[in-house]
Design an enzyme around this catalytic site. Structure first.
Site, PDB file in Angstrom:
ATOM      1  N   TRP A 147       6.283   5.265   2.037  1.00  0.00           N
ATOM      2  CA  TRP A 147       7.686   4.902   2.248  1.00  0.00           C
ATOM      3  C   TRP A 147       7.938   3.589   1.545  1.00  0.00           C
ATOM      4  CZ3 TRP A 147       9.529   0.427   4.428  1.00  0.00           C
ATOM      5  CH2 TRP A 147      10.839   0.410   4.920  1.00  0.00           C
ATOM      6  N   SER A 207      -0.144   5.142   2.726  1.00  0.00           N
ATOM      7  CA  SER A 207       0.761   4.546   3.698  1.00  0.00           C
ATOM      8  C   SER A 207       1.296   5.577   4.703  1.00  0.00           C
ATOM      9  CB  SER A 207       1.900   3.832   2.954  1.00  0.00           C
ATOM     10  OG  SER A 207       2.681   3.055   3.823  1.00  0.00           O
ATOM     11  N   MET A 208       2.617   5.737   4.746  1.00  0.00           N
ATOM     12  CA  MET A 208       3.225   6.723   5.634  1.00  0.00           C
ATOM     13  C   MET A 208       2.696   8.125   5.344  1.00  0.00           C
ATOM     14  SD  MET A 208       7.267   7.533   5.999  1.00  0.00           S
ATOM     15  CE  MET A 208       7.822   9.054   6.750  1.00  0.00           C
ATOM     16  N   ASP A 215      -3.363  -6.457   2.888  1.00  0.00           N
ATOM     17  CA  ASP A 215      -2.234  -5.537   3.095  1.00  0.00           C
ATOM     18  C   ASP A 215      -1.309  -6.145   4.142  1.00  0.00           C
ATOM     19  OD1 ASP A 215      -0.513  -3.416   3.861  1.00  0.00           O
ATOM     20  OD2 ASP A 215      -2.023  -1.932   3.314  1.00  0.00           O
ATOM     21  N   HIS A 243      -0.778  -3.811  -0.271  1.00  0.00           N
ATOM     22  CA  HIS A 243      -0.399  -2.484   0.190  1.00  0.00           C
ATOM     23  C   HIS A 243      -0.164  -1.537  -0.992  1.00  0.00           C
ATOM     24  CE1 HIS A 243       0.905   0.469   3.046  1.00  0.00           C
ATOM     25  NE2 HIS A 243       2.093   0.595   2.482  1.00  0.00           N
TER      26      HIS A 243
END
Length: 275
Positions: free
Chosen positions: A29, A95-96, A224, A253
């Site tokens: 995201w 990530s997401m 991150d 990240h």
């Protein structure tokens, strides 16, 4: 455009490059499949078939108003894998997207899956609480939603700084990296942007991770600032039986998009695929 129609009529756009054993990339995201172009080329050049889709409401997929929850995302992924009849798949998620990967296995099992890679992933839980003191306070997620609703274009520009840990000494992040992040963020629906914050911020994936019965690589940067490693990557590697954890010193990240860490990730990914 190559699209896959889901069971509820949403069109999921995807890229499909190369030939060989399939590697499916699941973006984070507020990105879309374009975030994986370097990795798609790397695996296609190495003799694999790289596939990356845009999540519903992101990029070129249908800009729907609802369906921004992990059960729906997992079912969308299942529709894509089934439509393309992909088997012996390595799933790579950022990530997401790590939540999407985990929930897919939780709901649909590993019958089509050979292995998995969790990159800077939100699993097992982002939200801070008594059982997750290393997590992110709820107020941070509230501030993110408020920033999007106030003026999302500037919000994405500001967020790019922390996404890439741009102020870190020695950072190789470029203005181009930050511009690409902004462009992808602006291609996400505003409803999707806000609803996904609730989804990735509060959804637990502990039980999904316990269902992993495949080789799993966990990669996470120790700088991150979006998804803290102590709440996520380190814990996920402990929950998934036999998982291998690689920590990138100073990694942000967005490490897979930045020169230096990107090449390191490509080598780690190709080494993992060759096993």
């Amino acid at each position: 455009m190559p699209v896959c129609a889901t069971r509820d009529g949403v069109e999921i756009f995807y890229k499909d490059w190369g030939r060989g054993r399939p590697v499916v990339f699941i973006h984070g995201w507020p990105l879309n499949g374009d975030a994986w172009q370097d990795q798609l080329k790397a695996v296609a050049d190495a003799g694999y078939r790289g596939i990356a889709h845009d999540r519903r409401g992101h990029g070129r997929s249908t800009p729907v108003y609802d369906g921004y929850d992990f059960d729906t995302f997992a079912d969308d992924l299942d529709d894509l894998l089934t439509r393309l009849d992909l088997r012996d798949v390595t799933l790579v998620a950022h990530s997401m997207g790590g939540g999407e990967l985990a929930r897919y296995i939780g709901r649909h099992g590993t019958g089509r899956v050979r292995s998995a890679v969790l990159l800077s992933a939100i699993t097992p839980l982002m939200l801070q609480g008594p059982d997750n003191p290393e997590g992110v306070p709820r107020s941070v997620f509230d501030d993110i939603k408020a920033g999007i609703l106030k003026e999302r274009s500037q919000f994405w520009k500001d967020t790019a700084e922390s996404f890439f840990s741009a102020d870190r000494p020695g950072s190789k992040v470029t203005q181009g990296n930050k511009d690409a992040f902004w462009h992808m963020g602006m291609a996400q629906t505003i409803e999707g942007a806000v609803a996904c914050v609730d989804a990735f911020g509060t959804t637990p994936f502990h039980e999904d991770l316990k269902k992993f019965d495949i080789p799993t690589l966990v990669v996470h940067g120790d700088d991150d600032r979006i998804v803290p490693i102590d709440a996520t990557g380190r814990k996920a590697a402990r929950i998934v039986s036999g998982a291998e954890l690689k920590v990138y010193e100073g990694g942000s990240h967005g490490l897979a998009m930045v020169d230096g860490d990107k090449q390191r990730f490509h080598q780690d990914l190709l080494d993992f695929l060759s096993r």
